[in-house]
Design a protein around this motif. Structure first.
Motif, PDB file in Angstrom:
ATOM      1  N   PHE B 601       0.858  -1.182   0.000  1.00  0.00           N
ATOM      2  CA  PHE B 601       0.000   0.000   0.000  1.00  0.00           C
ATOM      3  C   PHE B 601       0.890   1.226   0.000  1.00  0.00           C
ATOM      4  N   ALA B 602       0.455   2.249  -0.673  1.00  0.00           N
ATOM      5  CA  ALA B 602       1.235   3.484  -0.699  1.00  0.00           C
ATOM      6  C   ALA B 602       0.293   4.655  -0.818  1.00  0.00           C
ATOM      7  N   ARG B 603       0.709   5.792  -0.282  1.00  0.00           N
ATOM      8  CA  ARG B 603      -0.088   7.004  -0.405  1.00  0.00           C
ATOM      9  C   ARG B 603      -0.249   7.354  -1.896  1.00  0.00           C
ATOM     10  N   TYR B 604       0.814   7.153  -2.651  1.00  0.00           N
ATOM     11  CA  TYR B 604       0.756   7.279  -4.120  1.00  0.00           C
ATOM     12  C   TYR B 604       1.905   6.470  -4.689  1.00  0.00           C
ATOM     13  N   ILE B 605       1.815   6.106  -5.969  1.00  0.00           N
ATOM     14  CA  ILE B 605       2.842   5.231  -6.534  1.00  0.00           C
ATOM     15  C   ILE B 605       3.738   5.998  -7.517  1.00  0.00           C
ATOM     16  N   PHE B 631      14.204  20.655   0.374  1.00  0.00           N
ATOM     17  CA  PHE B 631      13.090  19.927  -0.224  1.00  0.00           C
ATOM     18  C   PHE B 631      13.361  18.450  -0.430  1.00  0.00           C
ATOM     19  N   SER B 632      12.361  17.630  -0.110  1.00  0.00           N
ATOM     20  CA  SER B 632      12.415  16.199  -0.409  1.00  0.00           C
ATOM     21  C   SER B 632      10.995  15.703  -0.646  1.00  0.00           C
ATOM     22  N   ASP B 633      10.855  14.690  -1.521  1.00  0.00           N
ATOM     23  CA  ASP B 633       9.560  14.037  -1.670  1.00  0.00           C
ATOM     24  C   ASP B 633       9.427  12.987  -0.583  1.00  0.00           C
ATOM     25  N   TRP B 634       8.191  12.654  -0.257  1.00  0.00           N
ATOM     26  CA  TRP B 634       8.014  11.570   0.713  1.00  0.00           C
ATOM     27  C   TRP B 634       6.728  10.807   0.423  1.00  0.00           C
ATOM     28  N   ILE B 635       6.721   9.529   0.788  1.00  0.00           N
ATOM     29  CA  ILE B 635       5.540   8.686   0.612  1.00  0.00           C
ATOM     30  C   ILE B 635       5.370   7.835   1.875  1.00  0.00           C
ATOM     31  N   ARG B 636       4.129   7.699   2.297  1.00  0.00           N
ATOM     32  CA  ARG B 636       3.865   6.726   3.363  1.00  0.00           C
ATOM     33  C   ARG B 636       3.496   5.415   2.681  1.00  0.00           C
ATOM     34  N   VAL B 637       4.175   4.333   3.089  1.00  0.00           N
ATOM     35  CA  VAL B 637       3.985   3.046   2.411  1.00  0.00           C
ATOM     36  C   VAL B 637       3.874   1.922   3.425  1.00  0.00           C
ATOM     37  N   SER B 638       3.463   0.761   2.942  1.00  0.00           N
ATOM     38  CA  SER B 638       3.469  -0.416   3.811  1.00  0.00           C
ATOM     39  C   SER B 638       4.832  -1.105   3.693  1.00  0.00           C
ATOM     40  N   ALA B 639       5.100  -2.052   4.600  1.00  0.00           N
ATOM     41  CA  ALA B 639       6.439  -2.626   4.705  1.00  0.00           C
ATOM     42  C   ALA B 639       6.923  -3.288   3.418  1.00  0.00           C
ATOM     43  N   GLN B 640       5.979  -3.876   2.664  1.00  0.00           N
ATOM     44  CA  GLN B 640       6.394  -4.619   1.474  1.00  0.00           C
ATOM     45  C   GLN B 640       6.584  -3.743   0.234  1.00  0.00           C
ATOM     46  N   VAL B 723       8.032   6.553   4.860  1.00  0.00           N
ATOM     47  CA  VAL B 723       7.719   6.267   6.264  1.00  0.00           C
ATOM     48  C   VAL B 723       6.672   5.167   6.298  1.00  0.00           C
ATOM     49  N   PRO B 724       6.650   4.340   7.353  1.00  0.00           N
ATOM     50  CA  PRO B 724       5.765   3.176   7.363  1.00  0.00           C
ATOM     51  C   PRO B 724       4.326   3.526   7.728  1.00  0.00           C
ATOM     52  N   ASP B 725       3.403   2.704   7.241  1.00  0.00           N
ATOM     53  CA  ASP B 725       1.980   2.927   7.509  1.00  0.00           C
ATOM     54  C   ASP B 725       1.615   2.564   8.940  1.00  0.00           C
ATOM     55  N   THR B 726       2.585   1.971   9.656  1.00  0.00           N
ATOM     56  CA  THR B 726       2.276   1.501  11.010  1.00  0.00           C
ATOM     57  C   THR B 726       2.575   2.538  12.071  1.00  0.00           C
ATOM     58  N   GLN B 727       3.233   3.649  11.681  1.00  0.00           N
ATOM     59  CA  GLN B 727       3.629   4.632  12.691  1.00  0.00           C
ATOM     60  C   GLN B 727       3.058   5.997  12.375  1.00  0.00           C
ATOM     61  N   GLN B 728       2.296   6.497  13.342  1.00  0.00           N
ATOM     62  CA  GLN B 728       1.724   7.823  13.171  1.00  0.00           C
ATOM     63  C   GLN B 728       2.357   8.726  14.226  1.00  0.00           C
ATOM     64  N   PHE B 729       2.862   9.881  13.810  1.00  0.00           N
ATOM     65  CA  PHE B 729       3.511  10.797  14.745  1.00  0.00           C
ATOM     66  C   PHE B 729       2.440  11.589  15.498  1.00  0.00           C
ATOM     67  N   SER B 749      -3.279   3.919  -2.852  1.00  0.00           N
ATOM     68  CA  SER B 749      -2.813   3.087  -3.974  1.00  0.00           C
ATOM     69  C   SER B 749      -2.376   1.718  -3.469  1.00  0.00           C
ATOM     70  N   VAL B 750      -2.696   0.702  -4.239  1.00  0.00           N
ATOM     71  CA  VAL B 750      -2.299  -0.657  -3.888  1.00  0.00           C
ATOM     72  C   VAL B 750      -1.509  -1.234  -5.060  1.00  0.00           C
ATOM     73  N   VAL B 751      -0.405  -1.910  -4.765  1.00  0.00           N
ATOM     74  CA  VAL B 751       0.386  -2.582  -5.801  1.00  0.00           C
ATOM     75  C   VAL B 751       0.342  -4.077  -5.539  1.00  0.00           C
ATOM     76  N   LEU B 752       0.047  -4.838  -6.587  1.00  0.00           N
ATOM     77  CA  LEU B 752       0.027  -6.299  -6.475  1.00  0.00           C
ATOM     78  C   LEU B 752       1.075  -6.846  -7.423  1.00  0.00           C
ATOM     79  N   GLN B 753       2.006  -7.626  -6.883  1.00  0.00           N
ATOM     80  CA  GLN B 753       2.936  -8.305  -7.775  1.00  0.00           C
ATOM     81  C   GLN B 753       2.460  -9.725  -7.942  1.00  0.00           C
TER      82      GLN B 753
END
Lengths: 114, 924
Positions: B601-605, B631-640, B723-729, B749-753
């Motif tokens: 899972f990702a905030r965006y791909i 400046f930096s881009d960032w995405i919140r994603v799941s571990a995989q 940053v991981p989807d499991t940690q919220q600041f 967004s969801v990615v399936l391999q």
């Protein structure tokens, strides 16, 4: 036979045809030509190349109409007659013509004017 | 009145000439008979009577002619005869007619198609009242949210709600000034018992509809009264959405729809044809007042943040307002406003405030975002299609020239027989006009199909794009005029010359090949065609190569055997803290599907068209305050996530199940991030944060992954952290920062391999998710490859169209060369016969014919190569990793053109060589 026959003036032929039809009632092309020649005492000759286009022109203006019928001699012929519009126009054209004639007359004999 | 009756009678006579002719015959006959009868009555012998009658009657034919001339419209009847004659002539040479018509159709059609789009895109006005008086504050297209200085030279175009309201209050020069959301948004909308669906939304100020002067089709538009905090939330639906999403349900007005599960009242339906304030590939379905953003976004709402710029300002200028004076005034306002906010004044910002300014831009065409993106492409297409039109005209000219030489004898015979020159020229004119008209009609079809095809190729997603493919009539007229003129000039001029030649000379000369070559104009035309074709071909090769480079560039991540889809958890009513559990549940379900190897899972791909940026604050670093530096881009994603897109971790570790809410916050960063923020240092274990220096120990860097391209394939990798989807600041003190952190927990967004090629993945996924929550909106299920491919739609379209134009030009030029060479052979048939009779070998004949063709090809190259180089220079901005001066590309174009030209020349040459000398000698 008269030595010279005058060709009918352009424009006057229309009025002659209209007057002929007014006087004679329905008549075919040949009859109209003969009648004009007779009335003019053979002073005029009617050219068919002018007569028929003139008849067509009057038809196109809806002053006269034509239909197939029988001539005086029992022959099948196209008979021309005045329409209602034509009746009206004969009067107008006559007045026109008289105005022209009287104007022309003044030119031809100015002395007689007063 | 009389003349009217006459015209009427004459025109009706046109339709029954036959009957009228018979009528006249009969009448004249009866006239003669009457005269005969009378003559007989007078005592003539019957035969003499007839002769006399006929003599008196005069020429029957002349009478009939005079009669007919008076009866109908002689000009028309002779025209009709000429048209029929021209049709017969064209039908006797169908090949010629077909080639001319097809050439015209393609030339005019391609042009009209392209210009239609140019008109629709670049020149069109918004469907609103008096578009000419609409102006925008700002002349750039900054998107979508901004919180700092907007450009290096100080040009501003994106404003915060606070700044917009300041402008509105202090600039009475605007009759009305509206604000519109810069980036398009999307929310999940539910109505009645129908399944919730994702719709495009746009926040606009309350005076939006009144500023544009647009009413509604049903209900009422919203107004200023609907746009303030606490107002009952309302929205207006676009006509298209009303039709497609709500089934034209009239009872929707006044009904309640749920946007992200918040109740909104439908105020009205916008009028048909109104597509909003800009041409977009997916126009807005729903407009909501700015204040509705508070309802939907809560503390995260941009409208309540005084310095978050996210609005364009669009207004109606009063008559006679001095634009430069107004620009100065607004710029002064802007600087004054900035001076009030520490965000702009701190870190030396105060020094650059005096350089900030705004410009006014005409906005009659709307917010010209798509126009600016596609404008350059369209202009290139315009140039290409103009070249094709030129080529088409050249082809028609040379075809007509060739035809005219064969007509020379024809004309001579007719002149000798007494035809009027006027009639001959008129007849040829009619022929060329007929061809043009047929070509024009065919072109109409081509342009309609062409414009449609271009639109579909360019914006495959755009089903309701507010552009139509209906041919632009002025353009069609212009192209038709150009080709008609070509036709007229190149058919009438030779005919004119031929009709002035002495018929006897032409007739005597027909058996002698007095000029054994194609005429100079013909050869010139072919040379020009070859040159233009080379230009198009080299352009084709360049663009195709550039597209291949783009598509096959190594983006640093894998897309093959991967699917992606979108979902909207927020719209389905989940709160931020419930998301993590849901992700794990989905991970299990989807991971258990046959063939699925990774789920993430990702905030965006990457390459999905989205991007989130932030300022990075290093622990112990100095707060530069300069967005470029931090400046930096960032995405919140799941571990995989990294595994699922095949990106390796090169140092440290990726996320694991141990990174939970109770353990320290971690992040992984890419190599570009390390290069920028930790040059020559080991980043693992270092700390950094977002949203301010006080949070600089927020994340600890756990690992480094290799670079991949996030958005723009033309640029290099930029700094990125995950940053991981499991940690919220939970430590943000400002409500808006906390709300933003919560919002970032929703991974859309969801990615399936997958391994192998599992069938009907989408159904399986939808079923599995429906078992978890049937109300969850799942959309845009596609392969990852197609997501990436979408990034190159424009480039692909341009490359393909250029290729189409290139092939077209190759065909046209080859046909031209073929025509001229065939003509050369035809004219010299007897000479070839003599040569062969006295012993010339067949190969000698082939060489003789080819020599002319090769000379023209060489001349074409001499012109075409420099022209190609020039054209390719102009295309530099369209190219990716291809030098505009590429000898290989030019060589390829020359070879392809050479093959086409060779084929075009060798056919007539072989025909010449296979002539039977005896028969060749007997021909003309």
């Amino acid at each position: 036979m008269t030595a010279e026959k005058t060709d009918v003036l352009q424009g006057t032929l229309d009025l002659m045809i209209l007057k002929t039809l007014q006087a004679m009632g329905p008549l075919h092309g040949y009859g109209i030509a003969r009648r004009i020649e007779q009335v003019s005492v053979d002073a005029l000759s009617v050219n068919q190349g002018t007569l028929y286009p003139a008849l067509l022109r009057l038809q196109q203006r809806k002053w006269i109409r034509s239909e197939w019928g029988t001539s005086g001699t029992g022959r099948r012929a196209k008979l021309y007659s005045l329409t209602r519009l034509g009746q009206k126009k004969v009067g107008e054209e006559e007045e026109n013509w008289e105005r022209i004639v009287s104007t022309m007359a003044r030119f031809l004999s100015p002395a007689e004017q007063d | 009145m009389d003349w009217l009756r006459e015209i009427f009678s004459r025109s009706t006579a046109l339709f029954h000439r036959q009957r009228l002719n018979e009528d006249l015959d009969e009448e004249l006959e009866s006239h003669v008979e009457a005269a005969v009868e009378e003559n007989i009555r007078r005592g003539m012998a019957p035969d003499k009577a007839r002769v006399a009658a006929l003599r008196l009657f005069g020429g029957v034919t002349q009478i009939k002619e005079a009669y007919r001339a008076r009866r109908d419209v002689p000009l028309l009847t002779s025209l009709k005869r000429d048209v029929f004659y021209a049709v017969r002539r064209l039908r006797s040479s169908p090949g010629f007619a077909l080639v001319v018509i097809a050439t015209l159709a393609l030339g005019i059609g391609a042009n009209t198609a392209v210009f239609t789009l140019v008109e629709g895109f670049l020149l069109r006005s918004l469907p609103v009242a008096d578009p000419a008086s609409l102006y925008r504050i700002g002349d750039r297209n900054t998107c979508c949210y901004h919180g700092n200085f907007e450009s290096a030279d100080g040009d501003f175009d994106l404003f915060s709600n606070d700044l917009y309201r300041r402008f509105k209050q202090t600039a009475p020069e605007f009759e009305q000034l509206a604000a519109v959301q810069a980036g398009g948004g999307g929310y999940t909308v539910q109505y009645g018992s129908a399944a919730p669906r994702p719709l495009r939304t746009e926040f606009v100020s309350g005076n939006y509809f009144s500023t544009l002067g647009v009413g509604v089709y049903l209900g009422r538009p919203f107004g200023e009264a609907d746009d303030h905090q606490g107002a009952a939330p309302v929205l207006v639906i676009s006509y298209v959405a009303w039709e497609t999403e709500f089934g034209r349900d009239p009872s929707i007005v006044g009904a309640t729809v749920y946007v992200q599960r918040h109740p909104f009242t439908v105020a009205g339906v916008a009028p048909p044809g109104f597509y909003g304030d800009r041409i977009a590939s997916i126009p807005a379905d729903i407009w909501m007042p700015l204040s509705a953003e508070i309802e939907l976004e809560g503390a995260n709402a941009a409208v309540t943040q005084p310095t978050t710029a996210w609005l364009y300002a669009l207004g109606r200028l009063r008559n006679g307002v001095q634009k430069t004076a107004l620009e100065d005034k607004l710029s002064a306002q802007l600087r004054e406003w900035m001076g009030e906010w520490p965000r702009f004044t701190q870190h030396g910002g105060a020094a650059i405030i005096p350089r900030q300014y705004v410009k006014l831009a005409k906005a009659g065409g709307g917010i010209q975002k798509l126009q600016q993106q596609s404008g350059a492409n369209l202009r290139l297409l315009m140039i290409l299609s103009s070249v094709v039109l030129l080529l088409a005209c050249a082809n028609i000219a040379s075809l007509l020239l060739a035809r005219s030489t064969t007509q020379r004898m024809d004309i001579a015979v007719r002149m000798a027989l007494g035809a009027a020159r006027f009639r001959i020229i008129r007849q040829i004119l009619i022929e060329s006009l007929l061809l043009s008209c047929a070509g024009g009609v065919a072109a109409l079809g081509v342009s309609w199909l062409g414009a449609r095809a271009i639109l579909t190729l360019a914006y495959p997603e755009a089903h309701y794009m507010p552009l139509n493919a209906e041919p632009s009539w002025p353009v069609l007229g212009f192209a038709l005029l150009v080709s008609v003129m070509t036709g007229v000039v190149f058919s009438v001029t030779p005919a004119w010359a031929a009709s002035h030649a002495q018929p006897t000379e032409s007739l005597r000369g027909i058996n002698v090949a007095s000029r054994d070559r194609a005429s100079l104009p013909q050869r010139t035309l072919v040379i020009l065609q070859l040159a233009m074709s080379l230009v198009l071909l080299s352009g084709t090769f360049l663009l195709t190569r550039s597209l291949m480079n783009l598509e096959h560039k190594d983006f640093g991540f894998q897309t093959a055997n991967r699917y992606t889809f979108q979902m909207d958890l927020e719209g389905a009513g989940y709160s931020a803290d419930r998301t993590t559990g849901l992700y794990r549940q989905m991970e299990q379900r989807l991971g258990a599907l046959p063939g699925v190897t990774h789920v993430s899972f990702a905030r965006y791909i990457p390459m999905g068209g989205n991007q989130w940026g932030t300022c990075v604050y290093l622990q112990g670093g100095t707060d530069s305050g300069n967005e470029d530096k931090c400046f930096s881009d960032w995405i919140r994603v799941s571990a995989q996530f990294l595994d699922s897109i095949g990106v390796p971790v090169v140092r440290g570790r990726g996320f694991t199940a141990q990174d939970g809410q109770s353990s320290p916050l971690v992040a992984v960063v890419n190599q570009a991030f390390v290069k920028k923020f930790f040059p020559n240092q080991d980043p693992v274990g270092k700390h950094f944060g977002r949203e301010g220096a006080k949070y600089s120990s927020e994340y600890q860097i756990a690992g480094v992954f290799s670079d991949f391209i996030l958005t723009d394939p033309r640029s290099e990798s930029r700094p990125l952290f995950l940053v991981p989807d499991t940690q919220q600041f939970a430590g943000y003190t400002a409500a808006e920062d906390d709300a933003a952190e919560k919002a970032s927990m929703f991974l859309g967004s969801v990615v399936l391999q997958v391994a192998g090629s599992p069938t009907d993945m989408e159904m399986a996924v939808r079923k599995a998710l429906a078992e978890i929550d049937p109300k969850l909106p799942v959309f845009r299920f596609v392969t990852y490859d197609s997501v990436v491919a979408e990034n190159f739609n424009q480039e692909r379209l341009i490359a393909r169209l250029t290729a189409a134009f290139g092939i077209l030009s190759l065909i046209l030029a080859s046909v031209g060369l073929y025509g001229v060479t065939s003509y050369f052979v035809a004219r010299r048939t007897s000479e070839i016969g003599i040569r062969m009779a006295v012993g010339a070998s067949r190969s000698l004949i082939v060489r003789m014919v080819m020599r002319g063709a090769i000379a023209q090809f060489a001349a074409g190259l001499a012109l075409g190569v420099p022209a190609s180089l020039l054209m390719d220079r102009l295309m530099t901005s369209f190219l990716f990793r291809v030098s505009s001066y590429d000898p290989a590309v030019l060589a390829a174009a020359v070879v392809v053109l050479g093959l086409g030209a060779g084929a075009a020349a060798i056919l007539p040459a072989i025909r010449a060589a296979s002539l039977d000398p005896v028969r060749a000698l007997r021909t003309d």
